[in-house]
Design a protein around this motif. Structure first.
Motif, PDB file in Angstrom:
ATOM      1  N   PRO A  40      56.505  -8.841  95.020  1.00 62.06           N
ATOM      2  CA  PRO A  40      55.300  -8.459  95.766  1.00 62.06           C
ATOM      3  C   PRO A  40      54.726  -7.158  95.205  1.00 62.06           C
ATOM      4  O   PRO A  40      55.304  -6.573  94.286  1.00 62.06           O
ATOM      5  CB  PRO A  40      55.828  -8.267  97.195  1.00 62.06           C
ATOM      6  CG  PRO A  40      57.281  -7.962  97.032  1.00 62.06           C
ATOM      7  CD  PRO A  40      57.736  -8.655  95.778  1.00 62.06           C
ATOM      8  N   PRO A  41      53.590  -6.717  95.744  1.00 60.58           N
ATOM      9  CA  PRO A  41      52.977  -5.468  95.239  1.00 60.58           C
ATOM     10  C   PRO A  41      53.912  -4.260  95.290  1.00 60.58           C
ATOM     11  O   PRO A  41      53.726  -3.299  94.543  1.00 60.58           O
ATOM     12  CB  PRO A  41      51.780  -5.289  96.171  1.00 60.58           C
ATOM     13  CG  PRO A  41      51.401  -6.678  96.564  1.00 60.58           C
ATOM     14  CD  PRO A  41      52.712  -7.415  96.692  1.00 60.58           C
ATOM     15  N   SER A  42      54.917  -4.283  96.116  1.00 58.29           N
ATOM     16  CA  SER A  42      55.882  -3.183  96.165  1.00 58.29           C
ATOM     17  C   SER A  42      56.723  -3.079  94.893  1.00 58.29           C
ATOM     18  O   SER A  42      57.416  -2.096  94.665  1.00 58.29           O
ATOM     19  CB  SER A  42      56.825  -3.367  97.358  1.00 58.29           C
ATOM     20  OG  SER A  42      57.636  -4.517  97.157  1.00 58.29           O
ATOM     21  N   ARG A  43      56.656  -4.104  94.053  1.00 60.33           N
ATOM     22  CA  ARG A  43      57.380  -4.203  92.762  1.00 60.33           C
ATOM     23  C   ARG A  43      58.844  -4.578  92.923  1.00 60.33           C
ATOM     24  O   ARG A  43      59.518  -4.817  91.929  1.00 60.33           O
ATOM     25  CB  ARG A  43      57.316  -2.896  91.956  1.00 60.33           C
ATOM     26  CG  ARG A  43      55.972  -2.462  91.481  1.00 60.33           C
ATOM     27  CD  ARG A  43      56.119  -1.530  90.287  1.00 60.33           C
ATOM     28  NE  ARG A  43      57.148  -0.527  90.505  1.00 60.33           N
ATOM     29  CZ  ARG A  43      56.893   0.720  90.857  1.00 60.33           C
ATOM     30  NH1 ARG A  43      55.666   1.117  91.068  1.00 60.33           N
ATOM     31  NH2 ARG A  43      57.885   1.576  91.033  1.00 60.33           N
ATOM     32  N   GLN A  44      59.342  -4.651  94.130  1.00 59.87           N
ATOM     33  CA  GLN A  44      60.740  -5.015  94.322  1.00 59.87           C
ATOM     34  C   GLN A  44      60.960  -6.457  93.867  1.00 59.87           C
ATOM     35  O   GLN A  44      60.174  -7.330  94.173  1.00 59.87           O
ATOM     36  CB  GLN A  44      61.127  -4.875  95.801  1.00 59.87           C
ATOM     37  CG  GLN A  44      62.573  -5.192  96.112  1.00 59.87           C
ATOM     38  CD  GLN A  44      63.545  -4.155  95.575  1.00 59.87           C
ATOM     39  OE1 GLN A  44      63.293  -2.953  95.663  1.00 59.87           O
ATOM     40  NE2 GLN A  44      64.639  -4.605  95.008  1.00 59.87           N
TER      41      GLN A  44
END
Lengths: 118, 113
Positions: A40-44
């Motif tokens: 996701p956009p959080s990069r996780q």
């Protein structure tokens, strides 16, 4: 050497509909693992589902399932009842099952960006 | 368990500077990995380690060095930073032989100007 190919840079799906993301791979090994990761956009990096090559049965995790075609070297991800939270980059990955031959190295595809439309 | 932790979260370097990206895992995993992810691309393996004292190159090792003196820590060293090293760096770990799942850290966004 093993390769992983994701030919769809971007896909869109209407909320509550079903979408299938494609992945093909190339290997001379008979035993290996395949994975789908969500970013996701959080990069996780989040593991979505995994498939062991020696298992005939397709893996399923809630709304996520795979279509594993070993002979065709194809490993697609089906997302049912798509939700807004499914919007992310999805990466297909390959890993040798044998520490002797593959030293547990992962090969990632280039990813498919999934957009979910409300 | 904290899992896999990475520091820093963000960093801007000037060309020619050096720095170390830290990675620590508290799960007693034997395998550890460093990946880089360029914009719009997948992850490419830089280096990996199968245990303390043992490291090996991945697909894109040039410009980087690693060490693994303990099971928990796997730092990545950038010497003489170049703009081509602008990327997001992920550390991951795996307990080989018991699980086939990599655990990822949250990533470090590095910009070299």
């Amino acid at each position: 050497a093993q390769t992983v190919t994701q030919s769809q840079p971007e896909m869109s799906v209407q909320e509550a509909e079903t979408v299938t993301l494609s992945c093909t791979y190339d290997t001379s090994e008979s035993d290996y693992y395949l994975f789908w990761y969500k970013q996701p956009p959080s990069r996780q990096m989040i593991l979505v589902i995994r498939q062991e090559a020696y298992k005939q049965q397709n893996a399923t995790e809630n709304r996520f399932s795979v279509n594993f075609q070993k002979a065709a070297k194809s490993f697609s991800l089906k997302i049912s009842d798509s939700q807004l939270g499914d919007a992310a980059m999805y990466f297909c990955a390959y890993r040798s099952a044998s520490e002797r031959t593959g030293t547990y190295k992962y090969i990632f595809g280039t990813g498919t960006r999934l957009k979910v439309l409300a | 368990n904290a899992g896999v932790t990475q520091t820093p979260k963000f960093r801007i370097l000037k060309i020619g500077q050096s720095m170390t990206l830290q990675c620590t895992q508290d799960m007693n995993h034997n395998y550890m990995y460093w990946y880089r992810q360029d914009p719009g691309m997948g992850l490419k393996l830089i280096y990996y380690s199968v245990g303390a004292g043992i490291t090996d190159k991945g697909e894109v090792p040039n410009g980087y060095n690693v060490s693994r003196s303990t099971t928990e820590d796997f730092p990545l060293r950038l010497e003489l930073a170049a703009p081509s090293q602008t990327s997001v760096y992920f550390c991951a770990s795996l307990l080989a032989g018991f699980t086939d799942t990599q655990y990822f850290g949250p990533g470090t966004r590095l910009t070299v100007l």
